[in-house]
Design an enzyme around this catalytic site. Structure first.
Site, PDB file in Angstrom:
ATOM      1  N   LEU A 103      24.884  49.808  31.124  1.00 34.11           N
ATOM      2  CA  LEU A 103      25.198  50.366  29.922  1.00 34.11           C
ATOM      3  C   LEU A 103      26.104  49.566  29.195  1.00 34.11           C
ATOM      4  CD1 LEU A 103      25.484  53.043  28.170  1.00 34.11           C
ATOM      5  CD2 LEU A 103      27.570  53.434  29.717  1.00 34.11           C
ATOM      6  N   CYS A 104      25.556  49.431  27.846  1.00 35.71           N
ATOM      7  CA  CYS A 104      26.394  48.360  27.093  1.00 35.71           C
ATOM      8  C   CYS A 104      26.066  48.921  25.436  1.00 35.71           C
ATOM      9  CB  CYS A 104      26.174  47.104  27.268  1.00 35.71           C
ATOM     10  SG  CYS A 104      24.600  46.374  26.953  1.00 35.71           S
ATOM     11  N   ARG A 138      32.144  52.989  19.217  1.00 37.47           N
ATOM     12  CA  ARG A 138      32.961  54.195  18.732  1.00 37.47           C
ATOM     13  C   ARG A 138      32.360  55.096  17.934  1.00 37.47           C
ATOM     14  NH1 ARG A 138      38.056  53.846  20.693  1.00 37.47           N
ATOM     15  NH2 ARG A 138      38.727  51.681  21.201  1.00 37.47           N
ATOM     16  N   GLY A 164      29.597  57.145  19.231  1.00 38.11           N
ATOM     17  CA  GLY A 164      28.901  58.191  19.962  1.00 38.11           C
ATOM     18  C   GLY A 164      27.659  57.609  20.976  1.00 38.11           C
ATOM     19  N   ILE A 165      27.446  56.161  20.708  1.00 43.22           N
ATOM     20  CA  ILE A 165      26.140  55.917  21.198  1.00 43.22           C
ATOM     21  C   ILE A 165      25.953  56.102  22.902  1.00 43.22           C
ATOM     22  CG2 ILE A 165      24.755  53.735  21.181  1.00 43.22           C
ATOM     23  CD1 ILE A 165      25.750  52.973  18.401  1.00 43.22           C
ATOM     24  N   ASN A 200      38.111  48.945  34.325  1.00 44.50           N
ATOM     25  CA  ASN A 200      37.128  49.460  33.153  1.00 44.50           C
ATOM     26  C   ASN A 200      37.685  50.812  32.761  1.00 44.50           C
ATOM     27  OD1 ASN A 200      35.611  49.745  30.929  1.00 44.50           O
ATOM     28  ND2 ASN A 200      33.894  48.812  31.876  1.00 44.50           N
ATOM     29  N   TYR A 248      32.953  58.553  31.471  1.00 44.78           N
ATOM     30  CA  TYR A 248      32.190  59.184  32.457  1.00 44.78           C
ATOM     31  C   TYR A 248      32.903  60.466  32.888  1.00 44.78           C
ATOM     32  CZ  TYR A 248      29.434  54.988  32.967  1.00 44.78           C
ATOM     33  OH  TYR A 248      28.511  53.717  32.941  1.00 44.78           O
TER      34      TYR A 248
END
Length: 314
Positions: A235-236, A243, A245-246, A274, A281
């Site tokens: 995930l990146c 910032r 909401g992607i 992280n 999450y």
């Protein structure tokens, strides 16, 4: 007493013949280099006693990376083809939403999250991962070359993962800018986020992925009767598009897809340091798998799990 004869002033003579003869090969070398080794100069023809062999300098591939970054867009190198021989068109315009019929799609704000369908989209996703991997290592020498190698390797691996038909299924999800009136973008400049969703089977005797129960050797393979689970990785989000909401919406789409594939648990690994990802999450509902903590001490990672209720699709 010996007498030494000295020349009169103004009549001093110095012989330059030997020095001039030694310089002829240099002239000849310069003339030959200007002509790319094709033909020798007239002076070289006169001096046949010396031969010079010129070899062309090796050519190294160069990345076309601009130093200016309008709108802080990521710097993406242009290449003609990938190492696996497929022809990638990096000037290809991003197709409109009407040109694709995606099973899994989620629109939010100015973006759309969906499954990657084009090779160019897969390669751009691989490049975003390379940018993220080397984001804090800008002081490393030849970092752009390393990022390019990372992207090529990830692209080839991603294509293999997504083409699998048995054992496990892998889907690459990308976040793309929505279509705008009178605005045309290439695929490279349209994708701003990516993640991988895999549908896997637990090994015999496992209660979570990677559990070290040392099952019999005959059970170290995927079986259709074993419970299935979804796994999120890579995930990146592009640095200039964060910032917005992607990441959240890509994860929600991945959860919806996991439900459609018949799974009720989604796992993900996150690094202990992280904190941003851990908060993301946590907001969605992931919880730490405490039984996995001893297995991941050496890797400084946590295993998180989201249990999906049967009466909920998100």
């Amino acid at each position: 007493m010996a007498a030494v004869a000295t020349p009169s002033s103004g009549l001093r003579r110095i012989q330059f013949l030997r020095v001039q003869d030694r310089r002829k090969p240099l002239k000849r070398l310069a003339s030959a280099a200007l002509k790319d080794g094709s033909a020798a100069s007239s002076e070289a023809e006169e001096d046949k006693g010396v031969s010079v062999e010129l070899r062309p300098a090796p050519r190294f591939p160069q990345l076309e990376i601009s130093s200016s970054q309008p709108n802080l867009a990521p710097r993406i190198p242009r290449i003609e083809a990938s190492s696996n021989g497929s022809n990638l068109r990096f000037d290809r315009l991003q197709p409109s939403d009407e040109e694709f019929s995606c099973e899994h799609r989620r629109a939010f704000g100015r973006f759309v999250a969906r499954e990657a369908l084009l090779d160019e989209e897969l390669w751009t996703a691989a490049w975003l991962r390379a940018e993220s991997h080397w984001e804090d290592r800008s002081d490393v020498r030849y970092v752009e070359t390393y990022k390019r190698q990372f992207a090529d390797q990830e692209f080839n691996a991603l294509k293999k993962r997504c083409s699998r038909q048995h054992a496990e299924k892998c889907v690459c999800i990308v976040a793309i800018r929505k279509d705008e009136k009178n605005v045309k973008r290439t695929v490279l400049k349209s994708i701003v986020g990516t993640l991988d969703l895999s549908i896997r089977h637990l090994l015999c005797g496992e209660t979570f992925p990677g559990e070290c129960l040392k099952p019999p050797a005959s059970s170290n393979f995927y079986r259709a009767d074993q419970p299935r689970y979804a796994y999120v990785a890579n995930l990146c989000v592009a640095k200039h598009a964060r910032r917005q909401g992607i990441a959240t919406n890509m994860l929600l789409l991945a959860i919806d897809a996991a439900v459609s594939y018949g799974t009720n648990r989604v796992f993900v690994h996150v690094h202990k340091n992280n904190t941003g990802a851990q908060k993301l999450y946590d907001r969605i509902g992931f919880q730490m798998v405490k039984k996995a903590v001893p297995h991941l001490l050496a890797e400084d990672k946590h295993l998180l799990c989201l249990k999906i209720k049967s009466d909920s699709s998100s």
